[in-house]
Design a protein around this motif. Structure first.
Motif, PDB file in Angstrom:
ATOM      1  N   VAL A 261       0.874  -1.174   0.000  1.00  0.00           N
ATOM      2  CA  VAL A 261       0.000   0.000   0.000  1.00  0.00           C
ATOM      3  C   VAL A 261       0.913   1.226   0.000  1.00  0.00           C
ATOM      4  CG1 VAL A 261      -1.819   1.252   1.183  1.00  0.00           C
ATOM      5  CG2 VAL A 261      -1.749  -1.257   1.295  1.00  0.00           C
ATOM      6  N   TYR A 262       0.839   2.026  -1.055  1.00  0.00           N
ATOM      7  CA  TYR A 262       1.679   3.224  -1.212  1.00  0.00           C
ATOM      8  C   TYR A 262       0.804   4.451  -0.969  1.00  0.00           C
ATOM      9  CZ  TYR A 262       6.145   5.098  -2.834  1.00  0.00           C
ATOM     10  OH  TYR A 262       7.385   5.671  -2.901  1.00  0.00           O
ATOM     11  N   ILE A 263       1.184   5.274  -0.008  1.00  0.00           N
ATOM     12  CA  ILE A 263       0.325   6.381   0.444  1.00  0.00           C
ATOM     13  C   ILE A 263       1.080   7.692   0.346  1.00  0.00           C
ATOM     14  CG2 ILE A 263      -0.967   7.321   2.410  1.00  0.00           C
ATOM     15  CD1 ILE A 263      -1.130   4.366   3.403  1.00  0.00           C
ATOM     16  N   LEU A 324      -7.585  -0.680   4.511  1.00  0.00           N
ATOM     17  CA  LEU A 324      -7.288   0.541   3.763  1.00  0.00           C
ATOM     18  C   LEU A 324      -8.494   1.473   3.738  1.00  0.00           C
ATOM     19  CD1 LEU A 324      -5.135   1.990   2.162  1.00  0.00           C
ATOM     20  CD2 LEU A 324      -5.844   0.727   0.125  1.00  0.00           C
ATOM     21  N   ARG A 328      -8.747   5.371   5.083  1.00  0.00           N
ATOM     22  CA  ARG A 328      -9.280   6.529   4.333  1.00  0.00           C
ATOM     23  C   ARG A 328     -10.325   7.275   5.164  1.00  0.00           C
ATOM     24  NH1 ARG A 328      -9.502   3.120  -0.459  1.00  0.00           N
ATOM     25  NH2 ARG A 328      -7.932   3.766  -1.982  1.00  0.00           N
ATOM     26  N   SER A 339      -3.607  10.110  -1.021  1.00  0.00           N
ATOM     27  CA  SER A 339      -3.691   9.383  -2.287  1.00  0.00           C
ATOM     28  C   SER A 339      -3.086   8.012  -2.053  1.00  0.00           C
ATOM     29  CB  SER A 339      -2.918  10.108  -3.383  1.00  0.00           C
ATOM     30  OG  SER A 339      -3.490  11.376  -3.645  1.00  0.00           O
ATOM     31  N   VAL A 340      -3.803   6.948  -2.480  1.00  0.00           N
ATOM     32  CA  VAL A 340      -3.419   5.581  -2.127  1.00  0.00           C
ATOM     33  C   VAL A 340      -3.266   4.752  -3.385  1.00  0.00           C
ATOM     34  CG1 VAL A 340      -4.068   3.499  -0.861  1.00  0.00           C
ATOM     35  CG2 VAL A 340      -4.631   5.745   0.067  1.00  0.00           C
ATOM     36  N   LEU A 342      -2.548   0.522  -4.392  1.00  0.00           N
ATOM     37  CA  LEU A 342      -2.545  -0.811  -3.816  1.00  0.00           C
ATOM     38  C   LEU A 342      -2.170  -1.827  -4.882  1.00  0.00           C
ATOM     39  CD1 LEU A 342      -3.180  -2.984  -1.671  1.00  0.00           C
ATOM     40  CD2 LEU A 342      -5.597  -2.816  -2.385  1.00  0.00           C
ATOM     41  N   MET A 362      -0.704   4.907  -6.994  1.00  0.00           N
ATOM     42  CA  MET A 362      -0.812   6.085  -6.120  1.00  0.00           C
ATOM     43  C   MET A 362      -0.635   7.376  -6.916  1.00  0.00           C
ATOM     44  SD  MET A 362       1.159   8.611  -4.535  1.00  0.00           S
ATOM     45  CE  MET A 362       2.811   7.969  -4.527  1.00  0.00           C
TER      46      MET A 362
END
Length: 583
Positions: A261-263, A324, A328, A339-340, A342, A362
């Motif tokens: 998961v890149y946030i 996730l 949010r 901004s996510v 996955l 992302m």
């Protein structure tokens, strides 16, 4: 002097950590003393048996009976000492203190036991053999402070020599003086041995304790540094170093699935500009706390200013998406936006590909967010790029202004660190009889080294070809060799080789390579060649010193000739005046 003597003898030395030192010594000598006591018991038992087996038995004569009783007493006392020390070690706190008290009392007894046996020997015409080996054994084994050992040994000498007249030699010989001198000499030697061994043991333990404490401090510091190196200071979660380490160890042969998961936290720059960095820090801490609550400490990493990554191993896709979604909603309730991206896989478990896919996802959501927010983001990005370009240009200009002076300053002083330079300067001063002093040689070499570093940095800045400096330089050096004294030419070429020693390769070459890389130059063509420059410039400077020396020498000779002519003319005038007066 008195303080040193007090320290040597252990008199009120004020030794730090003496209790800890004594405790450590106790651990070292327990086994040694046990085997020594055991040896004493076994040996004395052998002596008892041997006396008992002699014709007439142990009670045939008073002297033999005295030996038998003294051997028996030593065995009994040694057994009591062993039992007492064993009991102290098991039952007492600070047992080392009581242990050494018992051992010291035993050594005092053992010394007087040796005197008693030696006095009994005197009745049979024997010498000081037993006294000698008892005193030497005590000197080696004693853990008493040196001043106590000295008092004991001197008391032994006094008691022994006072009692000797009552134990006459059977042959009627008077050995009083010899016995006094021999016993006194041996006791003084034993005091020296005991003092030396005691202080060596104490110093060894002091060093051991110091090293152990330093190691503990280093270990504690390493733990703190390791924690700091792997933890983000602001949010308290794992940082980029932990992230890189996790990437290397995440994939295992039995791994069933991997998820990333890149946030990216939206609007951090705007919050910092309008509300201050403290408000931005609060936002990052809030997002980090929400991620920790939903994914756990082992999975969450902060890898950049506003970027977080969550790495999950063997977690169901549904679980990841539900967590996730909770993230949010929690972030939105806190008044922020993220901004996510996955990526979840069961096959093709290449962690780098998974992270790249999540980051791409992302970035797509991030562009959608800022597209909805208008063109402010794009304008800010352009402003940031322009500001970065201007800053880099300004930094480069500052770097260029100070590069050559700093390089020359380093060159001027680094030659002093060359070991061979010191030797060369001394040899030159000796060979020339002081005509060329060590200071003159050092100044010449320092100026030459500074010049070579300055020219090398000029090459790095301008891309000037190496041969454009080397060819004129060596041509000048060869030309000077025809006009300066030969000794200066030899010294100059020697100094060039000496100056380009290990310090040059170790420090100056990496310095030139770093400067070249910082300026965006070609390391192979611009940075290399610094050793050749270092070897060239000192020999030119030394030859210029020789040329100056040659000019001054010729001028001095010319002045001395003129003075000689003037003096001759004065003598001629005086002779003429004398002849005129006589006429």
């Amino acid at each position: 002097m008195w303080m040193k003597l007090k320290c040597l003898l252990g008199i009120d030395a004020g030794l730090r950590d003496f209790d800890e030192i004594e405790c450590s010594l106790h651990r070292d000598v327990v086994n040694r003393n046990f085997f020594f006591h055991l040896f004493i018991i076994i040996y004395e038992l052998v002596m008892l048996v041997s006396i008992s087996l002699r014709p007439g038995g142990p009670f045939l004569k008073p002297r033999r009976t005295a030996y038998f009783l003294m051997y028996l007493i030593l065995i009994l006392v040694t057994l009591c000492v062993m039992a007492g020390q064993a009991w102290v070690d098991r039952k007492k706190e600070n047992s080392h203190r009581y242990y050494f008290w018992i051992e010291h009392a035993y050594l005092v007894f053992f010394s007087f036991w040796g005197i008693a046996v030696t006095l009994n020997d005197q009745l049979g015409g024997n010498g000081l053999t037993v006294y000698n080996y008892v005193i030497l054994i005590l000197a080696i084994l004693s853990m008493m402070k040196p001043w106590k050992t000295a008092l004991l040994f001197l008391a032994d000498v006094l008691v022994f020599n006072l009692l000797l007249p009552y134990f006459p030699d059977p042959a009627g010989l008077n050995h009083t003086y010899n016995n006094l001198m021999n016993s006194l000499f041996l006791s003084l030697v034993a005091i020296g041995i005991a003092t030396s061994l005691y202080n060596s043991r104490i110093q060894s333990k002091k060093d051991e304790i110091t090293i152990r404490r330093q190691y503990q401090q280093i270990e504690a510091a390493n733990k703190i540094l390791s924690k700091e190196a792997l933890t983000d200071a602001l949010t308290g979660i794992q940082n980029r170093n932990s992230y890189k380490k996790a990437i290397r160890t995440l994939t295992q042969p039995d791994t069933l699935s991997l998820a990333c998961v890149y946030i990216d936290v939206n609007g951090l720059h705007e919050i910092n500009n309008h509300l201050g960095h403290k408000a931005g820090d609060v936002m990052l801490k809030t997002v980090a706390a929400i991620l920790l609550k939903n994914f756990g400490r082992e999975s969450v990493f902060r890898i950049g200013g506003d970027e977080f990554v969550v790495l999950c191993r063997d977690v169901l896709h549904q679980t990841v998406t539900e967590n996730l979604e909770d993230v949010r909603q929690a972030v939105e309730r806190a008044g922020y936006s993220i901004s996510v991206g996955l990526e979840w896989r069961e096959e093709g478990l290449d962690i780098n590909e998974i992270i790249q896919a999540a980051e791409t996802d992302m970035q797509m959501h991030k562009e959608e967010y800022y597209s909805a927010q208008g063109g402010e983001r794009q304008q800010r990005s352009l402003d940031s790029q322009m500001e970065r370009v201007i800053t880099e240009k300004r930094d480069a200009e500052r770097f260029l202004r100070v590069l050559i002076p700093i390089a020359m300053l380093i060159g001027f002083y680094i030659v002093k660190a060359e070991p061979a330079v010191q030797v060369l300067n001394k040899q030159v001063a000796e060979v020339t009889g002081g005509t060329i002093s060590e200071a003159t040689m050092m100044k010449g070499l320092s100026v030459g080294m500074a010049l070579s570093l300055g020219l090398s940095m000029l090459r790095v800045m301008t891309g000037l070809p190496l041969m454009s400096l080397l060819l004129p330089g060596y041509a000048l050096a060869l030309g000077l060799s025809f006009v300066v004294p030969p000794v200066f030419t030899s010294i100059a070429f020697d100094s060039g080789g000496v100056a380009s020693g290990p310090m040059t390769a170790t420090f100056l070459l990496p310095f030139a390579m770093g400067a070249c890389e910082a300026l965006g130059g070609n390391i192979l063509t611009d940075a290399f060649g610094i050793v050749a420059m270092v070897a060239m410039t000192p020999l030119i400077i030394i030859q210029f010193i020789g040329l100056s020396y040659e000019i001054k020498t010729k001028r001095a000779k010319s002045d001395s000739r003129l003075s000689y002519v003037d003096m001759n003319s004065e003598f001629i005038e005086l002779e003429k005046e004398d002849s005129d007066e006589h006429e």
